[in-house]
Design a protein around this motif. Structure first.
Motif, mmCIF file in Angstrom:
data_model
loop_
_atom_site.group_PDB
_atom_site.id
_atom_site.type_symbol
_atom_site.label_atom_id
_atom_site.label_comp_id
_atom_site.label_asym_id
_atom_site.label_seq_id
_atom_site.Cartn_x
_atom_site.Cartn_y
_atom_site.Cartn_z
ATOM 1 N N MET A 1 -6.745 32.073 -11.763
ATOM 2 C CA MET A 1 -7.077 31.626 -13.345
ATOM 3 C C MET A 1 -5.812 31.190 -13.718
ATOM 4 S SD MET A 1 -9.992 33.702 -13.889
ATOM 5 C CE MET A 1 -10.373 33.488 -15.800
ATOM 6 N N ARG A 2 -5.282 30.362 -13.432
ATOM 7 C CA ARG A 2 -3.802 29.228 -13.946
ATOM 8 C C ARG A 2 -4.324 27.964 -14.455
ATOM 9 N NH1 ARG A 2 0.549 27.303 -10.363
ATOM 10 N NH2 ARG A 2 0.544 25.328 -11.769
ATOM 11 N N THR A 3 -5.706 27.636 -13.345
ATOM 12 C CA THR A 3 -6.240 26.099 -14.429
ATOM 13 C C THR A 3 -6.696 26.807 -15.437
ATOM 14 O OG1 THR A 3 -6.717 25.360 -12.255
ATOM 15 C CG2 THR A 3 -7.781 24.279 -13.888
ATOM 16 N N ILE A 4 -8.216 27.331 -15.423
ATOM 17 C CA ILE A 4 -8.270 28.125 -16.621
ATOM 18 C C ILE A 4 -7.700 28.412 -18.118
ATOM 19 C CG2 ILE A 4 -10.545 29.538 -17.360
ATOM 20 C CD1 ILE A 4 -11.321 29.674 -14.726
ATOM 21 N N MET A 5 -7.014 29.248 -17.960
ATOM 22 C CA MET A 5 -6.296 29.583 -19.014
ATOM 23 C C MET A 5 -5.371 28.910 -19.246
ATOM 24 S SD MET A 5 -6.641 32.365 -19.090
ATOM 25 C CE MET A 5 -6.075 33.356 -20.581
ATOM 26 N N ILE A 6 -4.519 27.606 -18.618
ATOM 27 C CA ILE A 6 -3.815 26.467 -18.673
ATOM 28 C C ILE A 6 -4.426 25.918 -20.070
ATOM 29 C CG2 ILE A 6 -2.985 24.230 -18.163
ATOM 30 C CD1 ILE A 6 -1.757 25.459 -15.601
ATOM 31 N N ILE A 7 -5.450 25.811 -19.495
ATOM 32 C CA ILE A 7 -7.321 24.488 -20.713
ATOM 33 C C ILE A 7 -7.471 25.666 -21.582
ATOM 34 C CG2 ILE A 7 -9.487 23.823 -20.386
ATOM 35 C CD1 ILE A 7 -9.561 23.390 -17.463
ATOM 36 N N ALA A 8 -8.084 26.473 -21.688
ATOM 37 C CA ALA A 8 -8.097 27.718 -22.853
ATOM 38 C C ALA A 8 -7.212 27.233 -23.787
ATOM 39 C CB ALA A 8 -8.448 29.149 -22.149
ATOM 40 N N PHE A 9 -5.729 28.065 -22.827
ATOM 41 C CA PHE A 9 -4.764 28.528 -24.918
ATOM 42 C C PHE A 9 -4.202 27.155 -24.918
ATOM 43 C CE2 PHE A 9 -3.960 32.850 -22.200
ATOM 44 C CZ PHE A 9 -3.994 33.074 -23.970
ATOM 45 N N GLY A 10 -4.186 26.122 -23.979
ATOM 46 C CA GLY A 10 -4.176 24.574 -24.268
ATOM 47 C C GLY A 10 -4.294 24.219 -25.715
ATOM 48 N N ILE A 11 -6.647 24.518 -25.512
ATOM 49 C CA ILE A 11 -7.308 24.036 -26.173
ATOM 50 C C ILE A 11 -7.422 24.918 -27.623
ATOM 51 C CG2 ILE A 11 -9.166 24.757 -25.572
ATOM 52 C CD1 ILE A 11 -8.981 21.217 -25.493
ATOM 53 N N ALA A 12 -7.481 25.838 -27.367
ATOM 54 C CA ALA A 12 -7.200 26.477 -28.558
ATOM 55 C C ALA A 12 -5.841 26.336 -29.639
ATOM 56 C CB ALA A 12 -7.574 28.637 -28.074
ATOM 57 N N LEU B 1 -22.160 11.669 -22.933
ATOM 58 C CA LEU B 1 -20.898 11.251 -22.948
ATOM 59 C C LEU B 1 -20.079 12.249 -22.268
ATOM 60 C CD1 LEU B 1 -19.336 8.754 -23.353
ATOM 61 C CD2 LEU B 1 -18.453 9.618 -25.749
ATOM 62 N N GLY B 2 -20.241 13.875 -22.233
ATOM 63 C CA GLY B 2 -19.545 15.114 -21.607
ATOM 64 C C GLY B 2 -18.253 14.904 -22.553
ATOM 65 N N ARG B 3 -17.888 16.059 -22.287
ATOM 66 C CA ARG B 3 -16.787 16.914 -23.153
ATOM 67 C C ARG B 3 -15.871 16.074 -22.984
ATOM 68 N NH1 ARG B 3 -21.762 19.608 -21.745
ATOM 69 N NH2 ARG B 3 -21.837 21.332 -20.991
ATOM 70 N N LYS B 4 -15.501 15.620 -21.750
ATOM 71 C CA LYS B 4 -13.085 15.037 -21.728
ATOM 72 C C LYS B 4 -13.180 13.525 -22.366
ATOM 73 C CE LYS B 4 -9.347 14.150 -18.802
ATOM 74 N NZ LYS B 4 -9.341 14.802 -17.770
ATOM 75 N N VAL C 1 -5.675 17.010 -23.274
ATOM 76 C CA VAL C 1 -6.483 16.423 -23.005
ATOM 77 C C VAL C 1 -6.126 16.039 -21.584
ATOM 78 C CG1 VAL C 1 -8.604 15.571 -23.456
ATOM 79 C CG2 VAL C 1 -7.347 16.870 -25.230
ATOM 80 N N ILE C 2 -6.079 14.725 -21.666
ATOM 81 C CA ILE C 2 -5.690 13.670 -20.292
ATOM 82 C C ILE C 2 -5.477 14.380 -19.599
ATOM 83 C CG2 ILE C 2 -5.162 11.627 -19.790
ATOM 84 C CD1 ILE C 2 -4.579 10.667 -22.816
ATOM 85 N N ARG C 3 -4.336 15.604 -19.465
ATOM 86 C CA ARG C 3 -3.398 15.782 -18.556
ATOM 87 C C ARG C 3 -4.694 17.208 -17.342
ATOM 88 N NH1 ARG C 3 -2.030 17.523 -13.953
ATOM 89 N NH2 ARG C 3 -0.362 17.878 -13.231
ATOM 90 N N TYR C 4 -5.017 17.896 -18.831
ATOM 91 C CA TYR C 4 -5.366 19.042 -18.015
ATOM 92 C C TYR C 4 -6.746 19.369 -18.359
ATOM 93 C CZ TYR C 4 -0.524 20.352 -18.023
ATOM 94 O OH TYR C 4 0.939 20.512 -17.566
ATOM 95 N N VAL C 5 -7.429 18.762 -19.429
ATOM 96 C CA VAL C 5 -8.621 19.139 -19.370
ATOM 97 C C VAL C 5 -9.353 18.062 -18.477
ATOM 98 C CG1 VAL C 5 -11.310 19.009 -20.997
ATOM 99 C CG2 VAL C 5 -8.650 19.542 -21.989
ATOM 100 N N VAL C 6 -10.333 19.551 -17.812
ATOM 101 C CA VAL C 6 -11.963 18.984 -16.998
ATOM 102 C C VAL C 6 -13.443 18.905 -17.442
ATOM 103 C CG1 VAL C 6 -10.244 19.970 -15.283
ATOM 104 C CG2 VAL C 6 -12.477 21.202 -15.598
ATOM 105 N N GLU C 7 -14.296 18.241 -17.049
ATOM 106 C CA GLU C 7 -15.047 18.368 -17.184
ATOM 107 C C GLU C 7 -16.461 19.219 -16.452
ATOM 108 O OE1 GLU C 7 -18.213 17.174 -19.647
ATOM 109 O OE2 GLU C 7 -16.783 15.165 -19.736
ATOM 110 N N THR C 8 -17.429 19.585 -17.802
ATOM 111 C CA THR C 8 -18.230 20.837 -17.065
ATOM 112 C C THR C 8 -19.370 20.268 -16.947
ATOM 113 O OG1 THR C 8 -17.769 21.807 -19.676
ATOM 114 C CG2 THR C 8 -16.580 21.842 -17.721
#
Length: 504
Positions: A242-253, A307-310, A482-489
């Motif tokens: 779950m590491r990638t998900i948690m980095i995105i979630a905690f970082g964006i929060a 356009l997308g999320r990222k 955002v540039i480094r970690y967020v992925v497009e969904t």
């Protein structure tokens, strides 16, 4: 595809976002009234405004697991009850502690609504509409903020304690939300995953997208269930997979709040008064802030599935950094001029007498001003001057401050505002989504409380220049993240997003 039905359900559920936004912004107009009525210090004011976030934390941490157990709809009904009770009680409060408790109760409602409404909408929305429909919750939040600013402006001149009317009027939409929730269906995904009520879910999904859509969605949900453990746990969140998900979630929060958005929404009139505006003009400028937030949230809803999320996050965070730097520059270039007229406006006769020797003098910065006043004012007098009177002497490019704040709010409204909640509703596996969003929402609220609690102290002790400079630095860091970690969904089903992000 019955788009109208999906939109209708989403709009009803997103009324919780309206109440959240209204509750968040309405306090900005009441700040002066409650400060005077309850004789608050800077810290007491910060706590009375920010304590709602403590309630939100309790709502964050409990709403997810409770919604997993009892269903999304039931928890939303409870939040409507809490909003109604809080608005009524805070308007009638006669003591500081009573007022704080009433605010915290409303915070519990906020914490539940801000998490469960996006989850519910994401679970009933077709993939092609999901980003836009989940963003309806954010749209309603900003609509609530705008209506609160309008409401404050028209209620501010009521004789007596106008702040009571400002806070109490929220009970009306809260009760309407309570009634409206009874006409929405339960989440079809929750019905299948938790109760195995496939036929009930099929009926709901058929109304949303037709028979073929219902069968395809049920099949996809059941395949997802077959891959997962039957029940998610807190400890699963911190497994390596779950590491990638948690980095995105905690970082964006973290970055959604640390860049100062709630300082703007909770204290908008106060900020504009710091820039030398009158009470009337400050309330009017707050209305413009709310309308800007509303318009650009509509832009975000239009763009998020195109356009997308990222890309929205990159554009928004970069613009936020520019806007906050502009505000920093405006306050840094301000001067402070002492005339007989401005000195005579100070009610405290001792401070007024001490400042008479400065008639005709000007200072090029707050730092220079306060170092010169230190020898002639004692500690309590200097604190009172910083808190209540410094704005009477400021000469600043007020238009630049207004433009910077509006640009910042517009940038937030197309990026971190709606996109964070859309991402959180998409990136977590279904079996732990409730727990995961509760944990991340709790963290988001904790950061929000820190910003809200410290802001009055920062304005008084650090001054607006350094305060906005700190937020500008955080906006730059959010762009890097955002540039480094967020992925497009964009355009992916929830199951496809899970396959992309979960390791192994």
């Amino acid at each position: 595809m019955n788009k109208g039905y999906s939109i209708f359900i989403s709009l009803v559920v997103a009324l919780g976002g309206f109440l959240l936004g209204f509750d968040s912004a309405v306090i900005s107009g009441a700040v002066g009234g409650i400060t005077h009525y309850f004789s608050m210090t800077d810290w007491e004011l910060g706590f009375s405004v920010g304590c709602v976030i403590f309630g939100a934390m309790a709502g964050n941490i409990s709403a997810g697991p409770l919604s997993d157990r009892f269903g999304r709809k039931k928890i939303l009904i409870i939040t409507a009850i809490l909003f109604t009770a809080s608005a009524s009680w805070s308007a009638l409060a006669t003591g500081y502690l009573e007022f704080v408790v009433a605010r915290i109760i409303g915070g519990v409602g906020i914490g539940g609504a801000i998490l469960i409404a996006p989850i519910y909408i994401a679970e009933i929305a077709p993939p092609k509409l999901r980003g836009s429909l989940v963003s309806l919750n954010q749209l309603n939040i900003v609509l609530g903020i705008s209506i609160a600013y309008f409401s404050n402006y028209f209620l501010k001149d009521i004789e007596g304690d106008s702040w009571r009317w400002m806070l109490g009027v929220e009970a009306i939409p809260a009760f309407i939300y309570f009634l409206a929730l009874f006409i929405v269906p339960r989440s079809p995904r929750w019905l299948i995953q938790k109760l195995n009520h496939v036929e009930v879910a099929r009926g709901i999904l058929t109304k949303i997208g037709g028979e073929d859509y219902a069968l395809a969605t049920i099949s996809e949900i059941q395949r997802g269930i077959a891959k997962k453990e039957p029940k998610g746990t807190f400890y699963q969140l911190f497994q390596n997979r779950m590491r990638t998900i948690m980095i995105i979630a905690f970082g964006i929060a973290f970055f959604q709040q640390i860049t100062g958005i709630n300082a703007i929404f909770y204290y908008a009139p106060t900020i504009f008064e710091q820039a030398g505006g009158s009470t009337d003009s400050s309330f009017l400028q707050a209305i413009v802030v709310g309308l800007t937030n509303l318009v650009f949230t509509l832009v975000a809803i239009w763009l998020i599935d195109k356009l997308g999320r990222k890309p929205l996050l990159i554009i928004g965070t970069a613009t936020m950094a520019i806007a906050l730097s502009m505000a920093t520059l405006a306050f840094n270039n301000a001067t402070y001029n002492f005339s007989k007229v401005s000195i005579d406006q100070i009610e405290n006769s001792e401070i007024r007498k001490a400042l008479n020797e400065y008639q005709g003098k000007s200072f090029s910065s707050q730092k220079e001003l306060f170092s010169n006043l230190g020898p002639v004012l004692n500690e309590s007098q200097l604190h009172e001057f910083k808190r209540n009177h410094v704005k009477k002497f400021i000469s600043i490019n007020a238009n630049l401050v207004l433009i910077a704040i509006l640009l910042y709010v517009a940038a937030f409204a197309i990026s971190l505002g709606p996109v964070m909640w859309t991402l959180l509703s998409e990136i977590f596996p279904s079996n732990i989504k409730g727990i995961a969003i509760s944990v991340v929402g709790f963290f988001n609220s904790l950061v929000s409380y820190t910003v809200t609690q410290f802001f009055p102290w920062e304005l008084t002790n650090l001054g607006p220049t350094l305060t906005f400079a700190i937020y500008a630095i955080m906006a730059i860091l959010s762009l890097v993240f955002v540039i480094r970690y967020v992925v497009e969904t964009k355009g992916k089903s929830l199951e496809e997003v899970e396959a992309l992000l979960v390791r192994g």
